[in-house]
Design a protein around this motif. Structure first.
Motif, PDB file in Angstrom:
ATOM      1  N   ASN A 337     -20.944  34.923  18.983  1.00 16.23           N
ATOM      2  CA  ASN A 337     -21.871  35.184  17.884  1.00 16.23           C
ATOM      3  C   ASN A 337     -22.719  33.939  17.627  1.00 16.23           C
ATOM      4  OD1 ASN A 337     -23.209  36.063  15.621  1.00 16.23           O
ATOM      5  ND2 ASN A 337     -21.467  35.786  14.245  1.00 16.23           N
ATOM      6  N   ARG A 338     -24.016  34.051  17.868  1.00 15.88           N
ATOM      7  CA  ARG A 338     -24.923  32.913  17.707  1.00 15.88           C
ATOM      8  C   ARG A 338     -25.547  32.864  16.314  1.00 15.88           C
ATOM      9  NH1 ARG A 338     -28.584  33.981  22.929  1.00 15.88           N
ATOM     10  NH2 ARG A 338     -28.589  36.029  21.925  1.00 15.88           N
ATOM     11  N   CYS A 339     -25.149  33.790  15.438  1.00 10.07           N
ATOM     12  CA  CYS A 339     -25.591  33.782  14.038  1.00 10.07           C
ATOM     13  C   CYS A 339     -27.120  33.804  13.911  1.00 10.07           C
ATOM     14  CB  CYS A 339     -25.028  32.572  13.289  1.00 10.07           C
ATOM     15  SG  CYS A 339     -23.225  32.530  13.225  1.00 10.07           S
ATOM     16  N   SER A 340     -27.748  34.682  14.653  1.00  5.58           N
ATOM     17  CA  SER A 340     -29.197  34.821  14.578  1.00  5.58           C
ATOM     18  C   SER A 340     -29.544  36.180  13.984  1.00  5.58           C
ATOM     19  CB  SER A 340     -29.827  34.675  15.967  1.00  5.58           C
ATOM     20  OG  SER A 340     -29.320  35.661  16.851  1.00  5.58           O
ATOM     21  N   ASP A 341     -30.771  36.298  13.534  1.00  8.56           N
ATOM     22  CA  ASP A 341     -31.210  37.553  12.933  1.00  8.56           C
ATOM     23  C   ASP A 341     -31.407  38.654  13.960  1.00  8.56           C
ATOM     24  OD1 ASP A 341     -31.201  36.370  10.445  1.00  8.56           O
ATOM     25  OD2 ASP A 341     -33.316  35.771  10.549  1.00  8.56           O
ATOM     26  N   ARG A 342     -31.737  38.304  15.190  1.00 12.84           N
ATOM     27  CA  ARG A 342     -31.915  39.272  16.262  1.00 12.84           C
ATOM     28  C   ARG A 342     -30.990  38.929  17.418  1.00 12.84           C
ATOM     29  NH1 ARG A 342     -33.246  43.759  14.799  1.00 12.84           N
ATOM     30  NH2 ARG A 342     -33.537  44.201  17.023  1.00 12.84           N
ATOM     31  N   ASP A 343     -30.327  39.938  17.949  1.00 16.41           N
ATOM     32  CA  ASP A 343     -29.436  39.796  19.104  1.00 16.41           C
ATOM     33  C   ASP A 343     -28.446  38.644  18.928  1.00 16.41           C
ATOM     34  OD1 ASP A 343     -30.850  41.881  20.262  1.00 16.41           O
ATOM     35  OD2 ASP A 343     -32.194  40.541  21.356  1.00 16.41           O
ATOM     36  N   PRO A 344     -27.616  38.697  17.899  1.00 18.14           N
ATOM     37  CA  PRO A 344     -26.679  37.583  17.665  1.00 18.14           C
ATOM     38  C   PRO A 344     -25.557  37.499  18.700  1.00 18.14           C
ATOM     39  CG  PRO A 344     -26.236  39.378  16.143  1.00 18.14           C
ATOM     40  CD  PRO A 344     -27.495  39.745  16.868  1.00 18.14           C
ATOM     41  N   LEU A 345     -25.250  38.584  19.388  1.00 19.40           N
ATOM     42  CA  LEU A 345     -24.122  38.585  20.321  1.00 19.40           C
ATOM     43  C   LEU A 345     -24.586  38.241  21.735  1.00 19.40           C
ATOM     44  CD1 LEU A 345     -22.136  41.757  19.187  1.00 19.40           C
ATOM     45  CD2 LEU A 345     -21.759  39.374  18.533  1.00 19.40           C
ATOM     46  N   LYS A 346     -23.996  37.212  22.306  1.00 17.36           N
ATOM     47  CA  LYS A 346     -24.257  36.831  23.690  1.00 17.36           C
ATOM     48  C   LYS A 346     -23.018  37.144  24.518  1.00 17.36           C
ATOM     49  CE  LYS A 346     -25.045  32.838  26.694  1.00 17.36           C
ATOM     50  NZ  LYS A 346     -25.168  31.359  26.747  1.00 17.36           N
ATOM     51  N   LEU A 347     -23.183  37.907  25.580  1.00 16.12           N
ATOM     52  CA  LEU A 347     -22.070  38.271  26.437  1.00 16.12           C
ATOM     53  C   LEU A 347     -21.611  37.069  27.249  1.00 16.12           C
ATOM     54  CD1 LEU A 347     -20.212  40.534  27.526  1.00 16.12           C
ATOM     55  CD2 LEU A 347     -21.926  40.923  29.323  1.00 16.12           C
ATOM     56  N   LEU A 348     -20.346  36.686  27.082  1.00 18.03           N
ATOM     57  CA  LEU A 348     -19.775  35.590  27.855  1.00 18.03           C
ATOM     58  C   LEU A 348     -19.067  36.092  29.105  1.00 18.03           C
ATOM     59  CD1 LEU A 348     -18.244  33.357  25.021  1.00 18.03           C
ATOM     60  CD2 LEU A 348     -20.487  33.155  26.116  1.00 18.03           C
ATOM     61  N   HIS A 349     -18.261  37.127  28.946  1.00 25.83           N
ATOM     62  CA  HIS A 349     -17.504  37.684  30.065  1.00 25.83           C
ATOM     63  C   HIS A 349     -17.364  39.185  29.866  1.00 25.83           C
ATOM     64  CE1 HIS A 349     -16.088  33.686  31.428  1.00 25.83           C
ATOM     65  NE2 HIS A 349     -15.969  33.407  30.138  1.00 25.83           N
ATOM     66  N   HIS A 350     -17.324  39.880  30.977  1.00 29.76           N
ATOM     67  CA  HIS A 350     -16.917  41.288  30.951  1.00 29.76           C
ATOM     68  C   HIS A 350     -15.939  41.517  32.080  1.00 29.76           C
ATOM     69  CE1 HIS A 350     -17.062  45.657  30.467  1.00 29.76           C
ATOM     70  NE2 HIS A 350     -17.050  45.697  31.790  1.00 29.76           N
TER      71      HIS A 350
END
Length: 547
Positions: A337-350
Motif C-alpha cells: 500500500n503506497r498510500c496514494s489517492d489513485r492506485d494505492p496497491l502495488k503488486l509485489l508477488h503473485h
C-alpha cells in the motif's frame, strides 16, 4: 468404492450441505452421508489390520508402516521448489529441494524465531540483549532452554479449561466474526449482522439492511473510527464495523446505535474485505470474480480495481503496509500500500495455485494469515500450508492425524497459531494449537458434538486470559477459566502424538492433492456441467458456500 473415492465423496457432500436451496437430487446425496461414513470406517478398519496372502504370513506391523502417510522416518522435512512466479518485470525463479535433517529442522526453527522477533518489532535493547546471550552460550544450551520453555507452555495448555456459551440468534451459517471491546459481531448468510454482549452472552443489536448473505466483516482501529465519528457529529468513542455482502455492497455500521452510516456499492458480490490502517485508511475488498478493489476511508471513493485472481477472492488480510489476498483457485497475491489517492496497491508477488499446490478450482475456499515473511494457508485439507511469500518456497504443517480431516480456517493470537480441524469420516471437530514462531504442536481442544468451525476471532482479557469466538453452524464464545478455580470446563484437552512429528512435512506426500471429478457418478458429472454452463463458470465458490 475405494477409500480415496469415499473421502472425496464425503468432502463434496459436506460442501454441498451448506447451500441454502437444494434440489431433490442434492437432498438424496446428503441423505447418504452417514452410509458413506460407515462404509469408510469399515474400509479403514480392514486396511489397518494385518494383511495375509495364501501360504505367506503377513507381518501386520510392516504392512501398517507401508500404508502410513508421511512417516517421519521416511519422509524428512523438505521444501519444494516453487513453480512459476508471476511477477511484473521479472523472470521465473526456481529453487532446489533441500532435505531437512532433525538438526537442520531445529536450526530452521531457531532462524524462524529470530526472524519473527525482528519482524514483530522487538525493542532494540531486547534484541541486543538476546544477541549477547546467544554469543555467550553454546547452541546446545540455547536448544535446551527453548525446549524447556516449550515443555512448560505445552504443560500449561494441557491443563487449560474453557467455558463455552452458545450465542443463539442466526438462522443460517455464520460466515465471519470479529471482536470489538466486550462485543462480538457476527455476519451470516441470513443477511444480518448481529452484535453480542460477551459478558452476558446476549444479543445487543440486529443490524438488518443487506439483501444478500453477509460474507465478511472488519473493524477499523479506534483512531480511524474517531475521524469518521467527527465527520458524522458522533461521539469520538464511537466504534464502527464494516460488512461485505453478496448484494454487491459494503456497509458501515455505528455500533452504539446500530445504524448504517454509509453504504458503498461495489458492482460485484463482495466475498472478502479488510481495513488497512495506513495513511488516511483504506477498505480493500475482493469479489466473486477475482477482482481486488481499494476504497478511500476519507471519501469512500474507489481508488483502484484490479483483476487479480482467476476465481473468487476468499480471504484478504493486512500486515502493516502489506495486503495479502487469496483466492478459490489457490493463488496468493502480495501487495504494498503506497498510500496514494489513485492506485494505492502495488503488486509485489503473485503465487499461483501451481506454486501453493492448492489448485482446487472454483469451489475452493482459501483462508490466510500472514506473519512476517510467512503466510499460513488453510484450504480444506488435513494440513496447513506455509508460503514463504518472498521466495515462493512451500512447506506443510500437519493439522490432522487423518487424511480425512479438513482445515477451514487459521488464526493467530499472541504466541499461538490456531487451526480448525474437522474429520469428514467421524464428523468430529477441534481446534489445534501450535506455538509461534516455531509452529510446534501444543494440544487440541474439542467437546462433544462440536460443529464444523468456519471462522474464528480472538482477544485477551485484562488479566491475560483468552477469549475466543467460533462460527459456522453455531456461534460459540470460549472463555478461559482460571487454573486455580474449581469450576469445571466444557472443553476436552487432548494431544495427538501423530501430530508431534509433523512440523514441516515433505511436499511429496501420498495424499492426492488435486480435487478431480473421477470419483463422481455419471449423473453428478452431468449436473456439474449443466451448472457450469448455466452460471457461466464463474463465482461457484460464492454460490456453493454463501448464496
Amino acid at each position: 468404492m475405494g477409500e480415496v473415492r469415499l473421502q472425496k465423496k464425503l468432502r463434496q457432500i459436506e460442501n454441498l450441505e451448506i447451500k441454502i436451496s437444494l434440489t431433490p437430487e442434492e437432498r438424496f446425496k446428503i441423505s447418504r452421508k452417514e452410509e458413506l461414513r460407515s462404509r469408510l470406517a469399515e474400509l479403514q478398519l480392514q486396511l489397518s489390520g494385518p494383511q495375509q496372502t495364501p501360504g505367506i504370513l503377513g507381518d501386520g506391523k510392516k504392512e501398517k508402516m507401508k500404508r502410513q502417510v508421511g512417516d517421519p522416518s521416511e519422509a524428512p522435512p523438505s521444501q519444494m521448489s516453487p513453480a512459476s512466479k508471476i511477477h511484473r518485470g521479472e523472470n521465473e525463479t526456481k529453487a532446489q529441494n533441500t532435505p531437512g535433517s532433525p538438526a537442520r529442522q531445529r536450526q530452521a526453527r531457531a532462524d524462524a524465531a529470530e526472524m519473527d522477533r525482528a519482524q514483530d518489532g522487538a525493542k532494540p535493547g531486547k534484541v541486543s540483549q538476546r544477541s549477547r546471550d546467544v554469543s555467550g552460550s553454546c547452541p546446545q544450551q540455547q536448544l535446551q532452554q527453548e525446549e524447556a520453555e516449550f515443555t512448560s507452555l505445552k504443560a500449561s495448555w494441557e491443563k487449560a479449561r474453557f467455558r463455552l456459551r452458545l450465542l443463539d440468534g442466526h438462522n443460517d451459517i455464520i460466515t465471519s466474526v470479529v471482536a470489538v471491546d466486550n462485543l462480538v459481531v457476527s455476519g451470516s448468510r441470513d443477511t444480518t449482522v448481529k452484535v453480542w454482549h460477551v459478558p452476558t452472552a446476549t444479543e445487543q443489536k440486529n443490524l438488518g439492511g443487506h439483501t444478500g448473505g453477509v460474507t465478511c466483516l472488519s473493524a477499523p482501529p479506534p483512531e480511524y473510527c474517531k475521524r469518521l465519528a467527527g465527520s458524522l457529529s458522533l461521539s469520538d468513542k464511537e466504534r464502527f464495523i464494516l460488512s461485505g455482502s453478496a448484494d454487491c455492497s459494503v456497509k458501515i455500521w455505528a455500533l452504539s446505535t446500530g445504524q448504517c452510516v454509509k453504504s458503498v456499492y461495489t458492482f460485484n458480490a463482495v466475498t472478502a474485505l479488510c481495513f488497512v490502517p495506513e495513511g488516511d485508511g483504506y477498505i480493500i475488498t475482493g469479489s466473486d470474480g477475482g477482482k481486488v478493489q481499494a476504497w478511500s476511508w476519507h471519501s469512500f471513493q474507489n481508488c483502484q480495481s484490479v483483476n487479480a485472481h482467476q476465481e473468487a477472492v476468499t480471504s484478504i488480510q493486512s500486515q502493516g503496509p502489506l495486503v495479502f489476498s487469496g483466492s478459490a483457485e489457490g493463488g496468493v497475491s502480495v501487495w504494498e500500500n503506497r498510500c496514494s489517492d489513485r492506485d494505492p496497491l502495488k503488486l509485489l508477488h503473485h503465487w499461483s495455485g501451481q506454486v501453493t499446490d492448492l489448485g482446487g478450482g472454483a469451489d475452493g475456499r482459501l483462508t490466510l494469515s500472514p506473519r512476517g515473511d510467512r503466510v499460513f494457508l488453510a484450504y480444506g485439507r488435513a494440513w496447513l500450508k506455509i508460503l514463504h511469500w518472498r521466495t515462493g518456497m512451500m512447506s506443510k504443517l500437519t493439522n490432522h492425524s487423518s487424511i480425512t480431516g479438513v482445515t477451514d480456517c487459521v488464526h493467530q493470537t499472541g504466541g499461538l497459531l490456531i487451526g480448525s480441524s474437522y474429520d469428514l469420516a467421524s464428523a468430529e471437530s477441534a481446534l489445534n494449537l501450535f506455538s509461534l514462531p516455531q509452529c510446534r504442536y501444543l494440544a487440541s481442544l474439542t467437546w462433544p458434538n462440536a460443529p464444523r468451525i468456519l471462522c474464528f476471532a480472538a482477544w485477551t482479557t485484562g488479566s491475560g486470559d483468552h477469549r475466543w469466538v467460533t462460527g459456522g453452524r453455531d456461534l460459540i464464545v470460549w472463555e478461559q477459566l482460571p487454573s486455580s478455580g474449581k469450576q469445571r470446563g466444557d472443553v476436552t484437552v487432548k494431544r495427538d502424538a501423530l501430530m508431534d512429528s509433523g512440523f514441516l512435512e515433505s511436499e511429496s506426500d501420498t495424499e492426492d492433492d488435486e480435487e478431480t471429478d473421477d470419483y463422481e457418478d455419471d449423473d453428478e458429472r452431468e449436473d456439474s456441467r449443466r451448472d457450469s454452463d448455466k452460471d457461466g463458470g464463474s463465482g461457484s465458490w460464492l454460490r456453493c458456500l454463501l448464496q
